[in-house]
Design a protein around this motif. Structure first.
Motif, PDB file in Angstrom:
ATOM      1  N   UNK A  24       0.824  -1.219   0.000  1.00 16.72           N
ATOM      2  CA  UNK A  24       0.000   0.000   0.000  1.00 16.72           C
ATOM      3  C   UNK A  24       0.853   1.262   0.000  1.00 16.72           C
ATOM      4  N   UNK A  25       0.408   2.260  -0.722  1.00 10.72           N
ATOM      5  CA  UNK A  25       1.097   3.549  -0.784  1.00 10.72           C
ATOM      6  C   UNK A  25       0.834   4.303   0.515  1.00 10.72           C
ATOM      7  N   UNK A  26       1.889   4.756   1.176  1.00 12.90           N
ATOM      8  CA  UNK A  26       1.726   5.446   2.457  1.00 12.90           C
ATOM      9  C   UNK A  26       1.321   6.906   2.237  1.00 12.90           C
ATOM     10  N   UNK A  27       0.347   7.335   3.036  1.00 17.15           N
ATOM     11  CA  UNK A  27      -0.164   8.706   2.960  1.00 17.15           C
ATOM     12  C   UNK A  27      -0.220   9.269   4.376  1.00 17.15           C
ATOM     13  N   UNK A  54      -7.418  -4.079  -8.228  1.00 19.94           N
ATOM     14  CA  UNK A  54      -6.172  -4.834  -8.236  1.00 19.94           C
ATOM     15  C   UNK A  54      -4.947  -4.072  -7.762  1.00 19.94           C
ATOM     16  N   UNK A  55      -5.120  -2.826  -7.342  1.00 17.50           N
ATOM     17  CA  UNK A  55      -4.026  -2.017  -6.804  1.00 17.50           C
ATOM     18  C   UNK A  55      -3.810  -2.391  -5.340  1.00 17.50           C
ATOM     19  N   UNK A  56      -2.612  -2.139  -4.815  1.00 20.26           N
ATOM     20  CA  UNK A  56      -2.322  -2.463  -3.408  1.00 20.26           C
ATOM     21  C   UNK A  56      -3.021  -1.517  -2.438  1.00 20.26           C
ATOM     22  N   UNK A  57      -3.528  -0.388  -2.932  1.00 21.41           N
ATOM     23  CA  UNK A  57      -4.290   0.522  -2.083  1.00 21.41           C
ATOM     24  C   UNK A  57      -3.422   1.497  -1.310  1.00 21.41           C
ATOM     25  N   UNK A  58      -3.998   2.047  -0.231  1.00 21.73           N
ATOM     26  CA  UNK A  58      -3.355   3.099   0.552  1.00 21.73           C
ATOM     27  C   UNK A  58      -3.238   2.694   2.016  1.00 21.73           C
ATOM     28  N   UNK A  59      -2.221   3.218   2.680  1.00 25.74           N
ATOM     29  CA  UNK A  59      -2.143   3.141   4.138  1.00 25.74           C
ATOM     30  C   UNK A  59      -2.041   4.564   4.651  1.00 25.74           C
ATOM     31  N   UNK A  60      -3.021   4.993   5.440  1.00 27.65           N
ATOM     32  CA  UNK A  60      -3.131   6.398   5.834  1.00 27.65           C
ATOM     33  C   UNK A  60      -2.911   6.569   7.330  1.00 27.65           C
ATOM     34  N   UNK A  61      -2.135   7.600   7.672  1.00 33.88           N
ATOM     35  CA  UNK A  61      -2.003   8.053   9.063  1.00 33.88           C
ATOM     36  C   UNK A  61      -2.527   9.481   9.134  1.00 33.88           C
ATOM     37  N   UNK A  62      -3.314   9.783  10.153  1.00 36.18           N
ATOM     38  CA  UNK A  62      -3.874  11.125  10.332  1.00 36.18           C
ATOM     39  C   UNK A  62      -3.241  11.770  11.564  1.00 36.18           C
ATOM     40  N   UNK A 123       6.178   9.755   4.365  1.00 34.30           N
ATOM     41  CA  UNK A 123       5.190   8.993   3.600  1.00 34.30           C
ATOM     42  C   UNK A 123       5.364   9.362   2.138  1.00 34.30           C
ATOM     43  N   UNK A 124       5.001   8.453   1.252  1.00 34.54           N
ATOM     44  CA  UNK A 124       5.149   8.719  -0.179  1.00 34.54           C
ATOM     45  C   UNK A 124       4.366   9.970  -0.580  1.00 34.54           C
ATOM     46  N   UNK A 125       3.158  10.122  -0.027  1.00 39.89           N
ATOM     47  CA  UNK A 125       2.325  11.290  -0.300  1.00 39.89           C
ATOM     48  C   UNK A 125       1.950  11.938   1.030  1.00 39.89           C
ATOM     49  N   UNK A 126       2.215  13.222   1.161  1.00 38.93           N
ATOM     50  CA  UNK A 126       1.787  13.989   2.334  1.00 38.93           C
ATOM     51  C   UNK A 126       0.666  14.927   1.904  1.00 38.93           C
ATOM     52  N   UNK A 127      -0.427  14.917   2.657  1.00 39.44           N
ATOM     53  CA  UNK A 127      -1.564  15.799   2.381  1.00 39.44           C
ATOM     54  C   UNK A 127      -1.750  16.714   3.578  1.00 39.44           C
TER      55      UNK A 127
END
Length: 270
Positions: A24-27, A54-62, A123-127
């Protein structure tokens, strides 16, 4: 007669490791208030759709150290049963129960003193969905440091920032490092998207809230931010992220939104 050069539109092309990841992509989502809560819900829907495809999805931390109070009800996604709870934990618990995810709520502020753990900060993506210019500049400093010093699996690549005043706002995507681009005959691939804090200093100052004092009621909160500006920004911004994962190519790196006249202006990759 000189031959005219063929015009090639500028694009940013996403690397395969995000489009077809093994894990999963980390966010990291910073802020669990009016915009952050809406963005989190959009991320959960996106994760469900991606994994179904079929994607591995996301792993999110808030990240948010604030607690739910009475003024948050109505405009933000909280109920009376959650009064006094940490916003990040309340939202994450609800998302995990509804979607079956195992995402994490962090009850700390995303700042230098609180984030000595690079694995947590990176994380790969920071929001970011924060209210102040000061917070954005600190986030920028942390991400630039991590981009240079941290080489783990969750190495920082993208920063997606949501910002607004009462009835307008913007969402802008930046890169923290050069993203390798393939050669193209049709397009002009762009490897770096400028940082928000470098490109839009004047805009940041203009959209900064006058103070950080919490609102005491829903009426007072609505005098600072319109009821639907957060959800409008969240949905449009999530569409940009969805395009990143599904199309793998971006012609726009963000947008400006004005709800007063229902106008959206894209920010082109250049």
């Amino acid at each position: 007669m000189k031959k005219q050069k063929k015009y090639k539109p500028a694009v940013h092309i996403i690397q395969k490791e995000l489009l077809q990841p093994y894990n999963p992509v980390t966010v990291n989502l910073i802020g669990a208030g009016g915009t952050g809560g809406q963005v989190l819900t959009a991320l959960a829907r996106m994760n469900y759709a991606l994994t179904t495809l079929g994607h591995a999805g996301l792993f999110v931390r808030v990240f948010d150290d604030d607690k739910v109070d009475i003024a948050n009800l109505g405009r933000q996604l909280f109920t009376t049963a959650e009064l006094g709870q940490y916003k990040s934990v309340a939202l994450i618990n609800r998302i995990n129960r509804f979607f079956g995810t195992n995402w994490k709520g962090e009850t700390i502020r995303y700042d230098k003193p609180s984030l000595k753990n690079a694995d947590l900060a990176s994380a790969t993506i920071t929001i970011s969905c924060v209210d102040t210019v000061r917070a954005r500049y600190e986030i920028a400093e942390i991400l630039k440091y991590l981009a240079k010093q941290y080489g783990g699996r969750n190495h920082v690549k993208y920063w997606l920032d949501f910002g607004n005043n009462r009835s307008s706002g913007q969402v802008i995507l930046s890169t923290l490092e050069k993203i390798t681009q393939p050669a193209s005959e049709l397009y002009r691939p762009v490897e770096s998207l400028p940082l928000l804090t470098d490109e839009f200093k004047d805009l940041l100052s203009a959209t900064e809230q006058a103070d950080d004092v919490p609102s005491c009621s829903l009426a007072e909160a609505l005098s600072k931010q319109d009821l639907f500006i957060n959800s409008a920004l969240a949905n449009c911004g999530a569409s940009l992220l969805w395009q990143l994962f599904r199309e793998g190519i971006l012609f726009n790196r963000g947008f400006f939104l004005n709800l007063n006249d229902f106008r959206t202006q894209p920010l082109k990759v250049a």
